[in-house]
Design an enzyme around this catalytic site. Structure first.
Site, short mmCIF file in Angstrom:
data_model
loop_
_atom_site.label_atom_id
_atom_site.label_comp_id
_atom_site.label_asym_id
_atom_site.label_seq_id
_atom_site.Cartn_x
_atom_site.Cartn_y
_atom_site.Cartn_z
N TYR A 117 -1.86 0.13 9.95
CA TYR A 117 -1.84 -0.57 8.77
C TYR A 117 -0.47 -0.23 7.82
CZ TYR A 117 -3.57 -1.15 3.98
OH TYR A 117 -3.88 -1.39 2.55
N SER A 160 0.93 -1.33 0.24
CA SER A 160 0.16 0.05 -0.16
C SER A 160 0.88 1.29 0.05
CB SER A 160 -0.83 -0.02 1.19
OG SER A 160 -1.61 1.29 1.51
P1 NAP Z 1 -11.09 -6.62 0.63
O1 NAP Z 1 -12.24 -6.31 -0.43
O2 NAP Z 1 -11.52 -6.15 1.90
O3 NAP Z 1 -10.62 -8.03 0.42
C1 NAP Z 1 -9.74 -8.52 1.38
C2 NAP Z 1 -9.69 -9.94 0.96
O4 NAP Z 1 -8.65 -10.56 1.93
C3 NAP Z 1 -10.85 -10.86 0.93
O5 NAP Z 1 -10.68 -11.88 -0.07
C4 NAP Z 1 -10.67 -11.52 2.31
O6 NAP Z 1 -11.51 -12.66 2.34
C5 NAP Z 1 -9.22 -11.72 2.63
N1 NAP Z 1 -8.88 -11.86 3.81
C6 NAP Z 1 -9.12 -10.95 5.13
N2 NAP Z 1 -8.62 -11.57 6.04
C7 NAP Z 1 -8.48 -13.01 5.67
C8 NAP Z 1 -8.13 -14.09 6.47
N3 NAP Z 1 -8.00 -13.74 8.25
N4 NAP Z 1 -7.90 -15.27 6.03
C9 NAP Z 1 -8.12 -15.26 4.82
N5 NAP Z 1 -8.19 -14.25 4.01
C10 NAP Z 1 -8.42 -13.17 4.40
O7 NAP Z 1 -9.64 -5.78 0.42
P2 NAP Z 1 -9.14 -5.05 -0.91
O8 NAP Z 1 -9.35 -3.65 -1.33
O9 NAP Z 1 -9.36 -6.15 -1.98
O10 NAP Z 1 -7.67 -5.43 -0.71
C11 NAP Z 1 -6.72 -6.48 -1.07
C12 NAP Z 1 -5.36 -6.07 -0.73
O11 NAP Z 1 -4.92 -4.65 -1.35
C13 NAP Z 1 -5.18 -5.93 0.76
O12 NAP Z 1 -3.84 -6.42 1.04
C14 NAP Z 1 -5.30 -4.22 0.95
O13 NAP Z 1 -4.44 -3.77 2.08
C15 NAP Z 1 -4.58 -4.02 -0.38
N6 NAP Z 1 -4.86 -2.55 -1.04
C16 NAP Z 1 -6.02 -2.12 -1.33
C17 NAP Z 1 -6.08 -0.84 -1.67
C18 NAP Z 1 -7.47 -0.41 -2.17
O14 NAP Z 1 -7.84 0.92 -2.43
N7 NAP Z 1 -8.64 -1.26 -2.24
C19 NAP Z 1 -5.25 0.00 -1.68
C20 NAP Z 1 -3.94 -0.24 -1.15
C21 NAP Z 1 -3.54 -1.64 -0.85
P3 NAP Z 1 -12.35 -13.33 3.57
O15 NAP Z 1 -12.94 -12.16 3.99
O16 NAP Z 1 -13.50 -14.37 2.59
O17 NAP Z 1 -11.59 -14.17 4.30
#
Ligand code: NAP
Length: 248
Positions: free
Chosen positions: A158, A143
């Site tokens: 975070y 991130s």
């Molecule tokens: P999201 O929609 O909240 O999805 C998070 C994913 O992680 C879900 O598939 C969730 O699956 C899984 N997860 C969370 N806790 C878990 C656990 N204990 N065991 C197994 N799986 C788990 O978030 P996203 O935005 O797609 O984020 C994905 C990645 O991108 C993250 O690392 C985030 O920090 C990074 N990121 C996102 C953004 C953004 O703007 N969206 C920006 C920078 C970085 P379940 O709940 O089904 O387990």
């Protein structure tokens, strides 16, 4: 032949958001996707979509904080394929957006368990399998929160977890650079239209943001056998590869 035909890929956090889009993109390019998340129903829907594309998936309903399960996963992948070509460490949590002094220690530990320790446990478990590939590729989703010169107030938990993830990735890149075919990249998505972003920025109009589907092809490029950079950051907002520098 599709660019990733017959490659074996593990994607964590594949049930929604970025991980789901990356899993679909890898499958579209021909990879067999092992999709890990806790939400079984969402994984089954992903499986249906991958089949509709003519691809194949293996579902791994698992809490990534179950570290023993991650050891067993390495053993199971070894038994089935003897190698792993692609590891996308994407599962992540936002945790508390709060002054450092107000964070509950349990919340801090949970964020580090998912964002950092699980990725280390997976590297530990998968390293022999990635070495067994002719072109092991690792992409860890970080991130900008960790990489800005000034870390945003209240984002300390975070940001610290993602900074630790960056250092972990770079250490693994250094360990593998000259003696293996493994290449390790960190990817910064920038703000994307997902549940996590909506939770972080409730006042923001999601329709102003880019989508996981736009980012996913870039992550898939990092996973291709022809990708040669390692220990660097792919930055989606600028569509460029950046090198880490010492401050100064
Ligand atoms: P999201 O929609 O909240 O999805 C998070 C994913 O992680 C879900 O598939 C969730 O699956 C899984 N997860 C969370 N806790 C878990 C656990 N204990 N065991 C197994 N799986 C788990 O978030 P996203 O935005 O797609 O984020 C994905 C990645 O991108 C993250 O690392 C985030 O920090 C990074 N990121 C996102 C953004 C953004 O703007 N969206 C920006 C920078 C970085 P379940 O709940 O089904 O387990």
């Amino acid at each position: 032949m599709a660019a990733l035909a017959d490659r074996i890929a593990l994607v964590t956090g594949a049930s929604r958001g970025i991980g789901r889009a990356v899993a679909l993109e890898l499958a579209r390019r021909g990879a067999h996707v092992a999709a890990l998340a806790r939400t079984q129903g969402a994984l089954e829907e992903l499986d249906d979509e991958i089949r509709a594309l003519g691809g194949a998936a293996t579902l791994i309903p698992c809490d990534i904080r179950d570290f023993d399960a991650l050891d067993r996963l390495g053993a199971a992948l070894h038994q089935r394929w003897g190698r792993l070509d692609i590891f996308v460490g994407n599962a992540g949590v936002l945790g508390p957006i709060s002054p450092l002094g107000h964070i509950d220690p349990k919340d801090w530990e949970q964020v580090f368990a998912v964002n950092v320790t699980a990725n280390w446990r997976l590297i530990r478990s998968l390293d022999p399998l990635l070495r067994a590939s002719d072109a092991g590729r690792v992409a860890l989703i970080s991130s900008g929160a960790a990489q800005r010169s000034e870390v945003n107030a209240y984002w300390g938990c975070y940001a610290a977890s993602k900074a630790a993830l960056d250092a972990l990735a770079r250490a693994y890149a250094s360990e593998t650079k000259t003696i293996t075919n493994i290449r390790v990249m960190i990817a910064n998505p920038g703000p994307l239209r997902t549940n996590m972003r909506a939770a972080a920025m409730p006042g923001e109009d999601p329709m102003t943001l880019k989508t996981p589907e736009e980012f996913a092809p870039k992550v898939a490029d990092l996973c291709a056998p022809g990708w040669s950079e390692t220990g660097k950051l792919y930055d989606f907002p600028t569509d460029s590869v950046k090198t880490f520098r010492a401050p100064g």
